[in-house]
Design a protein around this motif. Structure first.
Motif, PDB file in Angstrom:
ATOM      1  N   PHE A  52      29.036  12.424 -38.468  1.00  9.59           N
ATOM      2  CA  PHE A  52      28.267  11.274 -37.524  1.00  9.59           C
ATOM      3  C   PHE A  52      27.074  10.116 -37.354  1.00  9.59           C
ATOM      4  CE2 PHE A  52      28.233  15.854 -37.767  1.00  9.59           C
ATOM      5  CZ  PHE A  52      28.404  16.363 -36.091  1.00  9.59           C
ATOM      6  N   ALA A  53      27.450   9.864 -36.809  1.00 10.17           N
ATOM      7  CA  ALA A  53      26.837   8.135 -36.786  1.00 10.17           C
ATOM      8  C   ALA A  53      25.415   8.025 -36.640  1.00 10.17           C
ATOM      9  CB  ALA A  53      27.227   7.380 -35.350  1.00 10.17           C
ATOM     10  N   ALA A  54      24.374   7.452 -38.460  1.00  3.72           N
ATOM     11  CA  ALA A  54      23.347   7.952 -38.348  1.00  3.72           C
ATOM     12  C   ALA A  54      22.634   6.677 -37.802  1.00  3.72           C
ATOM     13  CB  ALA A  54      23.555   7.333 -39.550  1.00  3.72           C
ATOM     14  N   GLY A  55      21.675   6.767 -37.108  1.00  9.78           N
ATOM     15  CA  GLY A  55      20.384   6.225 -36.942  1.00  9.78           C
ATOM     16  C   GLY A  55      19.959   5.282 -37.599  1.00  9.78           C
ATOM     17  N   GLN A  56      19.469   4.313 -37.003  1.00 14.91           N
ATOM     18  CA  GLN A  56      19.131   2.985 -37.479  1.00 14.91           C
ATOM     19  C   GLN A  56      17.834   3.547 -38.547  1.00 14.91           C
ATOM     20  OE1 GLN A  56      17.190   0.668 -34.771  1.00 14.91           O
ATOM     21  NE2 GLN A  56      19.242  -0.023 -34.214  1.00 14.91           N
ATOM     22  N   SER A  57      17.233   4.150 -38.495  1.00 13.03           N
ATOM     23  CA  SER A  57      16.170   4.080 -39.864  1.00 13.03           C
ATOM     24  C   SER A  57      16.253   5.399 -40.598  1.00 13.03           C
ATOM     25  CB  SER A  57      14.877   4.592 -38.866  1.00 13.03           C
ATOM     26  OG  SER A  57      14.607   6.198 -37.406  1.00 13.03           O
TER      27      SER A  57
END
Length: 221
Positions: free
Chosen positions: A159-164
């Motif tokens: 899954f794509a990670a969030g910015q933080s």
């Protein structure tokens, strides 16, 4: 603990935190500080029963073999047990170890050749959940708002990670993950890991617990 249902009250967008539950909190703090990953996770004391494979691994992606060796060496010096010595493979160079609290870690690089000294820098932290049905769990998490970055049928999902987000989430077949890290697949009891959610509190299809993360305190203007 809230069990998984199809009635979602809030969407998860990323992992806000990773908390390992340990029997000896002070000992675990010393180990993870020496290992060099203490800023990427939290620890809390727990007496939850757990035996065998806990169904997940944490992986560090680093720049080169010297850095792999550096992290492995630091962990072993602090009390970790080597499950797979660092060595070249088809995909690069990696080693696997078990922390004193039982958590399994893999340290890896895609580079097979030394490209510099040990940087002691972590490029990425990945949490691999070993699940019974990758496709079903993928659907569960996309239904909660996660975005698929990579998918290989019923074998692997990232899954794509969030910015933080401090950690990237991925799914792997439980049996294949146990084989990958060199341990028997059997295990029971608590996973001994809790994920901080940017949404609500829930438990996924394989019993991994998520807790709503506390919002950050406002900063003075």
């Amino acid at each position: 603990m809230v069990m998984a249902t199809t009635a979602y009250t809030a969407a998860v967008t990323s992992i806000a935190s990773v908390t390992l539950e340990v029997a000896d909190l002070e000992s675990a703090r010393r180990f993870y500080s020496a290992f060099g990953v203490d800023t990427h996770l939290s620890l809390r004391a727990s007496e939850e029963h757990s035996t065998g494979f806990r169904g997940f691994t944490l992986a560090l992606t680093v720049s080169g073999p010297a850095t792999v060796d550096g992290f492995v060496g630091a962990a072993v010096d602090a009390g970790a047990t080597v499950l797979k010595p660092a060595a070249k493979s088809l995909w690069g160079y990696s080693g696997v170890l078990r922390a004193p609290d039982g958590t399994i870690w893999k340290i890896a690089t895609s580079s097979k050749k030394d490209n510099g000294p040990d940087s002691r820098r972590i490029d990425e932290v990945v949490l691999l959940l070993g699940v019974e049905d990758v496709k079903a769990t993928k659907q569960f998490y996309t239904g909660r708002g996660l975005t698929v970055a990579k998918s290989f049928g019923g074998k692997y999902v990232e899954f794509a990670a969030g910015q933080s987000s401090p950690v990237k989430l991925a799914l792997y077949k439980r049996r294949a993950l146990a084989k990958e890290v060199g341990v028997p697949v059997e295990g029971a009891g608590s996973h001994r890991i809790v994920l901080g959610s940017t949404g609500d509190t829930f438990t996924d299809l394989d019993g991994f617990a998520w807790e709503a993360a506390e919002p950050a305190a406002p900063t003075a203007s």
